[in-house]
Structure formats: structure tokens, C-alpha cells
Design a protein around this motif. Structure first.
Motif, PDB file in Angstrom:
ATOM      1  N   ARG A   1      -5.154  13.610   6.225  1.00 27.59           N
ATOM      2  CA  ARG A   1      -5.592  12.287   6.662  1.00 27.59           C
ATOM      3  C   ARG A   1      -6.754  12.325   7.647  1.00 27.59           C
ATOM      4  NH1 ARG A   1      -0.580   9.695   9.060  1.00 27.59           N
ATOM      5  NH2 ARG A   1       0.052  11.854   9.388  1.00 27.59           N
TER       6      ARG A   1
ATOM      7  N   LYS B   1       0.848  -1.183   0.000  1.00 25.93           N
ATOM      8  CA  LYS B   1       0.000   0.000   0.000  1.00 25.93           C
ATOM      9  C   LYS B   1       0.887   1.238   0.000  1.00 25.93           C
ATOM     10  CE  LYS B   1      -2.344  -1.257   3.729  1.00 25.93           C
ATOM     11  NZ  LYS B   1      -2.165  -2.688   3.924  1.00 25.93           N
ATOM     12  N   LYS B   2       0.334   2.293  -0.601  1.00 25.61           N
ATOM     13  CA  LYS B   2       1.017   3.575  -0.620  1.00 25.61           C
ATOM     14  C   LYS B   2       0.464   4.419   0.514  1.00 25.61           C
ATOM     15  CE  LYS B   2       1.995   5.536  -4.487  1.00 25.61           C
ATOM     16  NZ  LYS B   2       1.871   6.256  -5.779  1.00 25.61           N
ATOM     17  N   ILE B   3       1.252   4.671   1.530  1.00 27.17           N
ATOM     18  CA  ILE B   3       0.816   5.420   2.705  1.00 27.17           C
ATOM     19  C   ILE B   3       1.012   6.912   2.449  1.00 27.17           C
ATOM     20  CG2 ILE B   3       1.062   5.645   5.202  1.00 27.17           C
ATOM     21  CD1 ILE B   3       0.192   2.893   4.245  1.00 27.17           C
ATOM     22  N   PHE B   4       0.058   7.715   2.943  1.00 30.06           N
ATOM     23  CA  PHE B   4       0.182   9.150   2.744  1.00 30.06           C
ATOM     24  C   PHE B   4       1.449   9.697   3.384  1.00 30.06           C
ATOM     25  CE2 PHE B   4      -4.520   9.335   1.972  1.00 30.06           C
ATOM     26  CZ  PHE B   4      -4.413   9.867   0.710  1.00 30.06           C
ATOM     27  N   GLU B   5       1.939   9.024   4.454  1.00 26.10           N
ATOM     28  CA  GLU B   5       3.152   9.503   5.109  1.00 26.10           C
ATOM     29  C   GLU B   5       4.356   9.431   4.171  1.00 26.10           C
ATOM     30  OE1 GLU B   5       2.239   8.385   9.754  1.00 26.10           O
ATOM     31  OE2 GLU B   5       3.123   6.873   8.448  1.00 26.10           O
ATOM     32  N   ASP B   6       4.254   8.560   3.166  1.00 24.54           N
ATOM     33  CA  ASP B   6       5.365   8.401   2.222  1.00 24.54           C
ATOM     34  C   ASP B   6       5.246   9.333   1.025  1.00 24.54           C
ATOM     35  OD1 ASP B   6       5.204   4.842   2.758  1.00 24.54           O
ATOM     36  OD2 ASP B   6       6.274   6.393   3.873  1.00 24.54           O
TER      37      ASP B   6
ATOM     38  N   ARG C   1     -13.087   0.151   2.452  1.00 31.07           N
ATOM     39  CA  ARG C   1     -11.863   0.025   1.691  1.00 31.07           C
ATOM     40  C   ARG C   1     -12.213   0.073   0.208  1.00 31.07           C
ATOM     41  NH1 ARG C   1      -8.185  -2.783  -1.172  1.00 31.07           N
ATOM     42  NH2 ARG C   1      -6.012  -2.745  -0.456  1.00 31.07           N
TER      43      ARG C   1
ATOM     44  N   PRO D   1      -6.451   6.513   7.219  1.00 28.29           N
ATOM     45  CA  PRO D   1      -5.152   5.986   7.649  1.00 28.29           C
ATOM     46  C   PRO D   1      -4.198   5.705   6.509  1.00 28.29           C
ATOM     47  CG  PRO D   1      -6.867   4.312   7.873  1.00 28.29           C
ATOM     48  CD  PRO D   1      -7.559   5.593   7.542  1.00 28.29           C
ATOM     49  N   ASN D   2      -4.731   5.342   5.313  1.00 25.55           N
ATOM     50  CA  ASN D   2      -3.871   5.147   4.152  1.00 25.55           C
ATOM     51  C   ASN D   2      -4.684   5.383   2.885  1.00 25.55           C
ATOM     52  OD1 ASN D   2      -5.111   2.606   3.265  1.00 25.55           O
ATOM     53  ND2 ASN D   2      -4.117   1.702   5.059  1.00 25.55           N
ATOM     54  N   ALA D   3      -4.090   5.098   1.753  1.00 26.75           N
ATOM     55  CA  ALA D   3      -4.701   5.457   0.475  1.00 26.75           C
ATOM     56  C   ALA D   3      -5.973   4.678   0.184  1.00 26.75           C
ATOM     57  CB  ALA D   3      -3.695   5.248  -0.655  1.00 26.75           C
TER      58      ALA D   3
END
Length: 527
Positions: free
Chosen positions: A103, A23-28, A198, A149-151
Motif C-alpha cells: 500500500r 470498496k475492496k480494501i487491501f486490508e481485507d 481515483r 489507501p484502497n483499491a
């Protein structure tokens, strides 16, 4: 119960498999553009309406909801014609603080409705348009958080949209939700709760819990609803989905809409046009009801080719138990189903250039619980007013439509058709004479009941309608709509058609006058 555990076990397994995917996390990621901390949207509608139906009750000057000829006292007339203007504003605020890098956000929407000239210097909803105004009339529609929490994952918490489609109601065009899932015919309202979803390019998963009524916080007299949706893209054009809903009602009708209350044993059923023969008297009851169904769509955005096809099947089952001499006995078994399909063909260059046919079936009950079994459909309209809105058919009188502010009174306000069942549908032709600018529509709608009421027949009626709209710019339009309906012999029954005398007693007058309506609408969706 084993089946429920098995289903949620599969859902847990699916979540575990998803968790293993990269998964591509927004933090990245770096944001592509600066996040706006505060955004404003609004929907404005102003319309002038003329019709030959209205509520007889003089106290119903504000919002009127429910079935035409129902307990809301609405009736048709050959002498009296309504002429009024009404107005609505729905402002929508989104706060997305930079601190969380997009987020987490807060949404808040409100509603201000009134009829021109109705009241001033007071408080309450759906009023405040008279001279001097100064009315306290703002209504809270949604106050909810969305945590990202994530994309892929989104969690919504608070007072939010409760729609019976797999899509996120805050990130999906409303017209799409009117044609997918169960098309808001079972659940299309607002409720407090929490959902986790999701969404990716090939699937949609939604889990939700909603508290419909809390009542006394120290007692087990609540009504709550849980849901699970899963939709999978089979091919670029085809999608298949399934769902499970479960409702627990321990309220015994406590709470609800004003004096009408809510639930199986309430007067809300006569008001909304749902099954009204769960007559348990003053005895306590408790109900457990589930809805199991599936839906499909082909080319749901109407962009991949010229054919669009959607449909659903939903089966409701359950049991209502009644308190009797210190123990619980069966009040009624519940088992009914509905099915719908819509097929459209786009013949021109825009999605407004199309023909469509929309068919619906709902099972009915023919003996009013003499066998302690209800074989018709149950929707959210048993607990809310309204909670299920089937407004995407193209009808204006026979079935409900969305161009309303204070008066939502179709002939068939609920798919169950008071428990008698329903078979019917609509035909529609739409054409843009100036692409995306000037559009005209013609429509036809017809419906029969599955079971004939006592003293009446099965023909509910036939409607013809038309519309002409002009777009001034993006999401700003001026529209004219008109519809006429020929009522059938279904309304020769004393159980379905009545007026009210000065004491509020129902008085039969035979088959009523045929309803008609015409209205001029200005709409603007502001960004």
C-alpha cells in the motif's frame, strides 16, 4: 471565481458519492503473490545521428533544446553535416516494503546522457562520454511516493511526472498517453507536487497541485499550478473527459532555466518558440492563467475494432498585470485555443498495421499586443524547457519526436508557433511485414501559420519521413529513421530565421537550407 468554486463543489460531491460505493480494501485481501520489495527497470537508447543542423554557439556542446532557428542558435547548413553518437540510460527503482502490504512505495528514476567523445573529468548534465570519462553526470528525474489507501485511490507525492492526461503515468504505457487527453502538448514534464487520483473500470479522477518555482521562500514570488481531470466511460468504446488548470505566476521571471529565466517576460520564449512579445521591460508583472478543455477517445487501445479516434479542445484565458507608478495596470488579456483530432484505421492483424491522419489547429495573434490582448495559445513551454512535448504525431522535423537524447530542436517546438498560430497535421502508414517483428512506416507532415510574420508568408513547410524497425524480443529493437523537410515562405521573415555573428548579434540570411536527418537507434526497455 464562482465558476471555480462551483467546479470544485461538483468534484467534492463526486468524491462523496464515490465514498458511498462498496470498496475492496487491501486490508481485507491476501496478496496474490509475494510483494517484491525492490524492483529495477531501465530504458536504454544508443543512436548514431547525421543531419544538416546544429547550434552555432560553441558553448552548446551538451543538451540543446528549443525551436530550430530560435535563440538556441540552431541553424541548417548546406556545407556542414553532423555525425555523432549519443547514449542515454534511465534507471528506475521501486521500493515496496512488505511492512505496508503493497500500500506504499517509493519510486526513484535518474538519467545519464552524453554524446560519445564529448567531455571527461568534469561535472554537469548531458556530458561525460570522452576518454577516461569520470564525469559527474547523473540527473535526478523523479523521487516520489505512491500511497494506496484502497483499491481505487492513489496519492502521489514528490518530484513526479506531470502529464496532461487523466491516466496514471506510472501505470500506463507511454504510447497511450501520447494519444489521449492533451497528448502531452501542454504539460509533459516533471514537477514537484501532490496528486490524488481515483481510477476504476468506468471513470478516472485526478486532482493535482504543483510548485513550479518557489524562488525566495520569504516572498510571494512563486509559480504554482493546480489541475482537475475527470474522464467517464460512456460505452465500452467511447470515453469523454474534461479538465481545468489554473496557474498563478508571481515570480516576475525570477528563477527558471539558466540565464533564460522563465515566464511571460523571459528569454525562454525565444528559445522555446513560444510567444515572445510579452515585453514588459523591467516592470514587475503578475499573471493568472486558466486552461479549460475537454477530450474524447474511441477505442483508445485499438483492440475492440479497426477504428480509433481521439481528440481535444482547450481554451486558455487569463490576464497579466504590470506594475506602474505604484499600482497594477493591465499588461495583456489572454484568450486563445487549440484543437486536435486523430483518426486511425487498422487493416492488419497487429496494431502496427494501420493508417492514421492527425490534424491540429492553434489560434494566433496578429498585432504583438498592440491591442493589449494575446489571442494565441500558451503552454508549459513558457515556464520549462521543454514542459510541453507534442511527440506523438509521427513527424521528425516539423513537429518534435521522442527518439532524442541531447538534441530536441524541431521546427515547431510549441503549438503556439511563436504566437502566430498553426494549422497542419500528419499522414502515416505503418505495416508489420513480420507481425510484431519487422515494421516499416511512411509519413507526411505539413503546417501553415494562421498569421504571416512580417516579411514572410504562411507556409511553414512539408516533411516526408520513413522508418524501418526490427524487434529482437520484448521491448528491444533496432530502428532506422530518416526525414526531409521543404521549408516554406514563413522562413523568409527576418523575425523567424537568423544566424548569429561573432558578437552574438542576430543576422538575417534569408530562407535557410531545408533540414534533413537520419539516425540508427538501438533501444531496450528492461524489466
Amino acid at each position: 471565481m464562482k465558476k471555480l468554486c462551483l467546479l470544485f463543489g461538483f468534484i467534492h460531491l463526486a468524491l462523496s458519492l464515490h465514498a458511498q460505493e462498496p470498496k475492496k480494501i487491501f486490508e481485507d485481501d491476501l496478496p496474490k503473490e509475494e510483494v517484491k520489495q525492490l524492483q529495477f527497470y531501465a530504458f536504454y537508447i544508443n543512436q548514431a545521428v547525421s543531419s544538416n543542423f546544429y547550434p552555432e554557439n560553441v558553448f552548446m556542446k551538451g543538451q540543446v533544446i528549443g525551436r530550430l532557428f530560435g535563440d538556441n542558435t540552431t541553424r541548417t547548413s548546406n556545407e556542414d553535416v553532423t555525425m555523432y553518437v549519443e547514449q542515454r540510460l534511465i534507471p528506475f527503482f521501486i521500493y515496496q516494503p512488505k511492512l505496508f502490504n503493497g500500500r506504499a512505495l517509493l519510486r526513484a528514476s535518474f538519467e545519464i546522457d552524453y554524446t560519445w567523445g564529448d567531455a571527461s573529468y568534469g561535472a554537469g548534465g548531458n556530458l561525460g562520454g570522452a576518454i577516461a570519462a569520470d564525469f559527474v553526470n547523473i540527473q535526478t528525474q523523479n523521487i516520489e511516493l505512491e500511497l494506496i489507501p484502497n483499491a481505487y485511490w492513489k496519492v502521489n507525492l514528490g518530484l513526479m511526472r506531470m502529464f496532461d492526461t487523466p491516466y496514471n503515468p506510472y501505470r500506463t504505457f507511454f504510447d497511450k498517453m501520447l494519444q489521449t487527453g492533451y497528448r502531452l502538448s501542454y504539460w509533459g514534464t516533471d514537477a514537484v507536487g501532490v496528486t490524488a487520483r481515483r481510477d476504476d473500470d468506468i471513470s478516472n479522477l485526478k486532482l493535482g497541485f504543483y510548485q513550479l518555482y518557489e524562488n525566495n521562500i520569504e516572498e510571494k514570488d512563486d509559480v504554482y499550478l493546480t489541475e482537475a481531470h475527470y474522464q467517464q466511460k460512456i460505452t465500452p468504446k467511447w470515453k469523454l473527459g474534461t479538465s481545468l488548470y489554473y496557474l498563478s505566476d508571481r515570480s516576475n521571471g525570477e528563477g527558471g532555466v539558466s540565464i533564460y529565466a522563465q515566464g511571460l517576460n523571459s528569454k525562454l520564449n525565444g528559445y522555446n518558440g513560444t510567444f515572445r512579445f510579452f515585453d514588459f521591460g523591467t516592470r514587475e508583472y503578475k499573471a493568472d492563467i486558466a486552461w479549460v478543455g475537454g477530450y474524447f477517445s474511441r477505442n483508445e487501445d485499438f483492440m475492440m475494432d479497426r477504428w480509433q479516434w481521439t481528440g481535444f479542445f482547450n481554451y486558455n484565458l487569463g490576464v497579466a498585470q504590470v506594475g506602474q507608478e505604484g499600482e497594477w495596470v493591465k499588461g495583456a488579456d489572454i484568450a486563445g485555443f487549440s484543437a486536435n483530432t486523430r483518426l486511425a484505421y487498422r487493416f492488419g492483424q497487429t496494431i502496427n498495421d494501420h493508417f492514421s491522419v492527425d490534424a491540429i489547429f492553434a489560434s494566433g495573434d496578429d498585432n504583438a499586443l498592440e491591442d493589449k490582448r494575446y489571442s494565441g495559445v500558451i503552454t508549459g513551454n513558457t515556464w520549462g524547457a521543454p514542459a510541453g512535448i507534442f511527440i506523438g504525431t509521427g513527424s521528425y522535423l516539423l513537429f518534435p519526436h521522442g527518439n532524442v537524447v541531447n538534441r530536441f530542436t524541431p521546427v515547431v517546438a510549441d503549438m503556439s508557433n511563436m504566437g502566430y498560430g498553426l494549422v497542419g497535421g500528419t499522414l502515416k502508414a505503418s505495416k508489420d511485414f513480420i507481425p510484431n517483428k519487422l515494421n516499416a512506416k511512411l509519413g507526411l507532415a505539413h503546417a501553415n501559420s494562421i498569421v504571416a510574420p512580417q516579411g514572410g508568408g504562411k507556409v511553414i513547410g512539408t516533411e516526408v519521413n520513413t522508418a524501418l524497425s526490427y524487434n529482437f524480443g520484448p521491448f528491444m529493437s533496432l530502428e532506422f529513421h530518416a526525414a526531409y523537410m521543404n521549408l516554406g515562405n514563413f522562413y523568409e521573415s527576418n523575425d523567424d530565421t537568423y544566424s548569429f555573428d561573432i558578437n552574438g548579434t542576430a543576422v538575417s540570411e534569408g530562407r535557410p537550407e531545408n533540414p534533413w536527418t537520419a539516425f540508427l537507434v538501438y533501444k531496450w526497455l528492461m524489466f
